[in-house]
Design a protein around this motif. Structure first.
Motif: not given
Length: 282
Positions: A193-195, A204-205, A242-245, A250-251
């Motif tokens: 888990l990265n937060v 954002r989720g 796209p689709g990576t951790d 970054a988003e």
């Protein structure tokens, strides 16, 4: 009456790092039987190393009192995080844990960098023993301290920040919310888990993401001469996939990736028919 599941909480930033206190308190509030055992000093980048400092054949274990968690048993251990997990499985800190939480790490453990992480290495050691584990990390590199484009300056700025003021509670609360999901996965599963380092209202989720092909930082050779090399660390500058951790972070999303301890690559075919093994004649 059944005892609450025992959770070992460790890290690679050391027993005095703020992240481990937040994780321990949040987990204990959920009614789990928590024991904290973490390296006496920082052990970042140790992966699953089995290292310890011994004196007269003994590994130093020092009881500690965590600020804000005086009722939780805690120990500073002169050993790497993975070694601490092995010790816990041998009941060095009381009854055997059924689950291992590692963190909250100061900095993301994302992409290929997970193979070097002591935070992740502790959970993979638990995974190898059939336990569930969760590695929890706070992305302190972005957005507050810049992105990959800020290079080495982003890394240097980290040491100027007050770590006590980071949003540890965001990572701790999300880790606790993921525990029911984790315990319903097959034995030996680890959630990485990265937060983002921001208030929970700004995240954002939560996204499931695959590991990026590269890590968040990279090492380069700054100088090389006769008998020495000098290295430098800076933010990676590879494009985000796209689709990576790393892309999720970054988003502004938290990311979670299920991983397991290394095992046999059963999909790999190798031809051994032409390899002859002979014992030399005596």
């Amino acid at each position: 009456m059944m005892k609450a599941p025992r959770i070992l909480i460790t890290n690679d930033d050391g027993i005095d790092a703020p992240g481990i206190r937040w994780l321990a308190r949040a987990t204990a509030r959920q009614g789990f039987d928590v024991v904290v055992a973490a390296p006496l000093t920082e052990a970042s980048g140790t992966s699953a190393a089995m290292t310890a400092v011994e004196k007269n054949g003994r590994i130093h274990v020092q009881p500690r009192e965590l600020p804000g968690a005086k009722n939780l048993p805690a120990y500073a251990v002169a050993a790497s995080p993975a070694f601490i997990v092995i010790l816990a499985l041998r009941e060095a800190f009381g009854r055997t844990p059924t689950l291992v939480l590692s963190g909250i790490n100061r900095g993301a453990n994302a992409g290929a960098a997970v193979i070097h992480s002591g935070t992740v290495g502790a959970t993979l050691t638990a995974s190898h023993a059939g336990l569930h584990g969760m590695a929890v990390s706070l992305d302190v590199l972005s957005p507050a301290n810049g992105t990959a484009g800020s290079g080495g300056q982003a890394i240097a700025d980290l040491d100027k920040a007050d770590d006590e003021q980071r949003h540890w509670t965001s990572a701790a609360d999300l880790a606790v919310k993921l525990l029911p999901t984790l315990t319903h996965t097959p034995p030996g599963t680890v959630l990485n888990l990265n937060v983002p380092d921001m208030h929970v209202d700004g995240i954002r989720g939560l996204r499931r993401a695959r590991l990026a092909r590269f890590g968040q930082v990279q090492m380069s050779i700054a100088e090389a001469g006769e008998g020495f090399v000098r290295t430098a660390v800076q933010a990676a500058d590879e494009p985000l996939e796209p689709g990576t951790d790393l892309a999720a972070l970054a988003e502004g999303y938290a990311s979670v990736t299920p991983i397991r301890a290394p095992g046999e690559a059963t999909d790999v075919k190798i031809n051994l028919e032409n390899i002859v093994v002979q014992t030399p004649a005596i």
